[in-house]
Design a protein around this motif. Structure first.
Motif, PDB file in Angstrom:
ATOM      1  N   VAL A 247      71.789  90.844  26.151  1.00  0.00           N
ATOM      2  CA  VAL A 247      70.916  91.947  26.870  1.00  0.00           C
ATOM      3  C   VAL A 247      69.916  91.864  26.005  1.00  0.00           C
ATOM      4  N   PRO A 248      68.612  91.392  26.427  1.00  0.00           N
ATOM      5  CA  PRO A 248      67.585  91.499  25.512  1.00  0.00           C
ATOM      6  C   PRO A 248      66.984  92.833  25.012  1.00  0.00           C
ATOM      7  N   HIS A 249      66.482  93.098  23.596  1.00  0.00           N
ATOM      8  CA  HIS A 249      65.959  94.245  23.263  1.00  0.00           C
ATOM      9  C   HIS A 249      64.911  93.776  22.202  1.00  0.00           C
ATOM     10  N   PHE A 250      63.802  94.531  22.520  1.00  0.00           N
ATOM     11  CA  PHE A 250      62.544  94.140  21.480  1.00  0.00           C
ATOM     12  C   PHE A 250      62.114  95.114  20.501  1.00  0.00           C
ATOM     13  N   LYS A 251      63.282  96.170  20.285  1.00  0.00           N
ATOM     14  CA  LYS A 251      62.754  96.997  19.294  1.00  0.00           C
ATOM     15  C   LYS A 251      63.243  96.320  17.797  1.00  0.00           C
ATOM     16  N   ILE A 252      62.437  96.024  17.137  1.00  0.00           N
ATOM     17  CA  ILE A 252      62.704  95.262  15.864  1.00  0.00           C
ATOM     18  C   ILE A 252      64.015  96.125  15.014  1.00  0.00           C
ATOM     19  N   GLY A 253      64.950  95.067  14.726  1.00  0.00           N
ATOM     20  CA  GLY A 253      66.220  95.482  13.875  1.00  0.00           C
ATOM     21  C   GLY A 253      67.156  95.987  14.763  1.00  0.00           C
ATOM     22  N   THR A 254      66.958  96.151  16.152  1.00  0.00           N
ATOM     23  CA  THR A 254      68.124  96.620  16.912  1.00  0.00           C
ATOM     24  C   THR A 254      68.415  95.648  17.847  1.00  0.00           C
ATOM     25  N   ALA A 255      69.851  95.574  18.484  1.00  0.00           N
ATOM     26  CA  ALA A 255      70.159  94.671  19.407  1.00  0.00           C
ATOM     27  C   ALA A 255      70.964  95.543  20.337  1.00  0.00           C
ATOM     28  N   TYR A 256      71.434  95.016  21.509  1.00  0.00           N
ATOM     29  CA  TYR A 256      72.376  95.702  22.411  1.00  0.00           C
ATOM     30  C   TYR A 256      73.803  95.174  22.292  1.00  0.00           C
ATOM     31  N   MET A 257      74.505  96.312  22.232  1.00  0.00           N
ATOM     32  CA  MET A 257      75.961  96.210  22.143  1.00  0.00           C
ATOM     33  C   MET A 257      76.892  96.653  23.355  1.00  0.00           C
ATOM     34  N   PHE A 258      78.092  96.508  23.327  1.00  0.00           N
ATOM     35  CA  PHE A 258      78.749  97.359  24.636  1.00  0.00           C
ATOM     36  C   PHE A 258      80.161  97.897  23.909  1.00  0.00           C
ATOM     37  N   LYS A 259      80.249  98.924  24.035  1.00  0.00           N
ATOM     38  CA  LYS A 259      81.307  99.968  23.980  1.00  0.00           C
ATOM     39  C   LYS A 259      82.389  99.796  24.770  1.00  0.00           C
TER      40      LYS A 259
END
Length: 116
Positions: free
Chosen positions: A81-93
């Motif tokens: 899942v794309p994420h555009f905030k620098i330094g973060t990415a999506y994960m699924f719990k």
């Protein structure tokens, strides 16, 4: 991630299918690593169509885990899942279905899927 090729080969030995989504899932996690290593694993497997799962595919994996199949752990998994905030990415719990963002430096599990 050291030995990523060997880990990919091992994870591909046993796969399973989610026919409703038309995907094949690696039977094992590649390991627990940072997001950059997850992208490296995706790159290594891309010649055979392997990639990180999207949000819907993660929910399907969670559902299989609830049924006791898929060898999915009660922890976080990296997603595509794309994420555009620098330094973060999506994960699924996986213990409680939740799609959210975390630091790319965190170590989460990597499980690749591909379209069939």
């Amino acid at each position: 991630m050291i030995g990523i090729k060997n880990k990919l080969d091992f994870a591909k030995e046993k796969t399973f299918f989610i026919s409703g989504l038309g995907i094949e899932v690696m039977g094992e996690d590649i390991g627990k690593a940072s997001y950059s290593s997850a992208l490296q694993a995706q790159e290594e497997g891309s010649s055979e169509g392997w990639r990180l799962p999207n949000g819907d595919e993660c929910f399907a994996l969670w559902s299989l885990k609830q049924q006791g199949t898929g060898n999915i752990k009660d922890y976080y998994y990296w997603t595509s899942v794309p994420h555009f905030k620098i330094g973060t990415a999506y994960m699924f719990k996986m213990d409680k279905p939740f799609l959210g963002t975390r630091s790319k430096q965190d170590y989460y599990f990597i499980r690749l899927v591909r379209n069939v």
